[in-house]
Design an enzyme around this catalytic site. Structure first.
Site, short mmCIF file in Angstrom:
data_model
loop_
_atom_site.label_atom_id
_atom_site.label_comp_id
_atom_site.label_asym_id
_atom_site.label_seq_id
_atom_site.Cartn_x
_atom_site.Cartn_y
_atom_site.Cartn_z
N SER A 1 0.84 -1.20 0.00
CA SER A 1 0.00 0.00 0.00
C SER A 1 0.88 1.26 0.00
O SER A 1 1.61 1.47 -0.96
CB SER A 1 -0.96 -0.05 1.19
OG SER A 1 -1.96 0.91 1.06
N GLU B 1 -14.03 10.17 -12.63
CA GLU B 1 -13.96 11.28 -13.59
C GLU B 1 -13.12 10.85 -14.80
O GLU B 1 -12.28 9.97 -14.69
CB GLU B 1 -13.28 12.50 -12.96
CG GLU B 1 -14.06 13.13 -11.83
CD GLU B 1 -13.27 14.26 -11.17
OE1 GLU B 1 -12.40 14.86 -11.83
OE2 GLU B 1 -13.52 14.52 -9.99
N HIS C 1 -4.09 -0.73 -4.50
CA HIS C 1 -5.55 -0.92 -4.35
C HIS C 1 -6.20 -0.59 -5.71
O HIS C 1 -7.20 0.12 -5.77
CB HIS C 1 -6.12 0.02 -3.29
CG HIS C 1 -5.49 -0.08 -1.94
ND1 HIS C 1 -5.82 -1.06 -1.03
CD2 HIS C 1 -4.54 0.68 -1.34
CE1 HIS C 1 -5.11 -0.90 0.09
NE2 HIS C 1 -4.33 0.14 -0.08
#
Lengths: 280, 280
Positions: free
Chosen positions: B144, B162, B186
């Protein structure tokens, strides 16, 4: 001057009156500049346009049909008719068929793409529309669900937030208007790249076309896609892939795909469908 | 037999003890098979490993440090130490520096990548770790936030939902451990393809590497990325792009990028970093 007129006579349709297929990613501007809807109006013949609105994807066909009717009338269209097909028998309605015979533009609204195909696929009405689109006699537009149905293969539903996998996307038959593409809409807005990749891994012969909201991929009659609007059109070209495990995996097992070409196009960009590349 | 031993003497490290850099997409399995963590343990020397855990990305360094400490001890590691660096002065701590001098593996936990870089970038501790990683003396893993810091350029934050645009992603300096990559983690789980595309449009010389949860891109010392785990590793290769409007647009205006190569890799896939292609 004479020369120009002669040329004009040989090619009576100027660029702005050539027919096209407008594949719209949903939520197109209906209030302000209305660029995409105005382009559909212009390509349908402008004030001489005779426009058919098909609201059949929607569960509120009167409401949505009326909304587009007002928009095109405000633009100056003299003949606009909502073909409110709610059962398959109406796909043989003689009034509707007569209107389609004379119209210059057909607009398919949003809603549910399975509903739209269920009501209209293989009806005389839709067959005639497709025939006239192919003959370059009418301009066709579809937004959201109306965009999803453009290919032979169609994304009926799906999810996001997962690695590409077969369970992430539900496929169905579309209307086959642009057979070689696989369309997805509300594209980045609803994070649909993983589901389009999942779909394309099973149909690498198709060109993946992901269209954002208030954005249009206009398939012009010369084989060029023109992009207009606020967002992007994402092209996923799997014609050069060297490997996918699509046939070996099941359910939500992760898919792999090697050597895709990816293009993110925005307003003003053009893409050559035949040679599969953006134009400089 | 003699021959094999001789060969073994010439190349004392077997595949399973070669050092590597494990870039993990977060949420790796800590309970069941622990494949990724076990690979880090094995590549660090197995039961002879001397492992340093850096929990500095986290606001709960004791909790998270202790969790990984127990995991590696359960696997059989005799020497595991949490280097709980909470201010930059500790990046010069002689005990920590001594441990790093002797360790065979370093594990960086999740948390906030800006915090991790703020505490450790350009400290003697991190400089020495990077030096020993480059010398192939130690195996490094980051999950991460610990994965995000691997490149010179780092994605510090961003959004989704978007069209690709410059405002969708916040860039910062990373630790420069694998300078030529731009990591996102992720990846499909948090729908980050649009933000990685946005980042890559401004850094087309870097290789975009998007790693899903419970998935690892293992950068082996022979220049090959090996993929392991449940999800996918997405490679965005901008080295052949013919156009992007990145320098002409601002804020949330849509970006375009023409001619990207895209690879979706899954467990068992290998990617050749030098030649920029998946291996068959």
């Amino acid at each position: 001057m004479q020369k120009i007129e002669t040329k004009s006579n040989l090619s009576p349709q100027s660029q702005s009156t050539l027919t096209a297929i407008l594949v719209i990613g949903g939520a197109e501007d209906k209030v302000h500049g209305r660029e995409i809807l105005h382009t559909f109006f212009a390509r349908s013949g402008g004030i001489d346009a005779k426009i058919a609105i098909i609201p059949s994807a929607s569960r509120e066909p009167v409401l949505i049909g009326d909304r587009y009717l007002r928009i095109f009338e405000e633009m100056g269209a003299k003949y606009v008719k909502v073909l409110d097909v709610r059962d398959r028998d109406q796909g043989n309605d003689s009034n509707f068929l007569e209107f389609v015979e004379e119209c210059t533009g057909v607009f398919m609204t949003g809603g549910d793409q399975l509903r739209l195909c269920g009501l209209l696929a293989d009806t005389p009405l839709m067959d005639r529309i497709i025939q006239r689109v192919r003959a370059k006699e009418i301009t066709l537009a579809g937004t959201s669900a109306g965009a999803a149905v453009m290919g032979y293969q169609m994304i009926a539903g799906g999810s996001s937030g997962e690695s590409p996998n077969r369970a992430l996307v539900d496929m169905a038959m579309g209307l086959g208007i642009i057979p070689e593409v696989l369309v997805d809409q509300h594209f980045y807005n609803r994070n649909r790249l993983a589901r389009l990749l999942s779909a394309i891994s099973g149909h690498p012969n198709l060109l993946g076309v992901g269209i954002d909201e208030d954005t249009c991929a206009m398939f012009d009659s010369d084989g060029i896609i023109q992009v207009m609007g606020k967002g992007t059109v994402t092209i996923i070209d799997a014609h050069h892939i060297t490997h996918t495990n699509h046939s070996q995996v099941h359910g939500n097992e992760s898919l792999n795909i090697h050597n895709l070409r990816l293009h993110v196009l925005c307003h003003g960009d053009r893409y050559d469908l035949q040679h599969k590349k953006p134009l400089a």
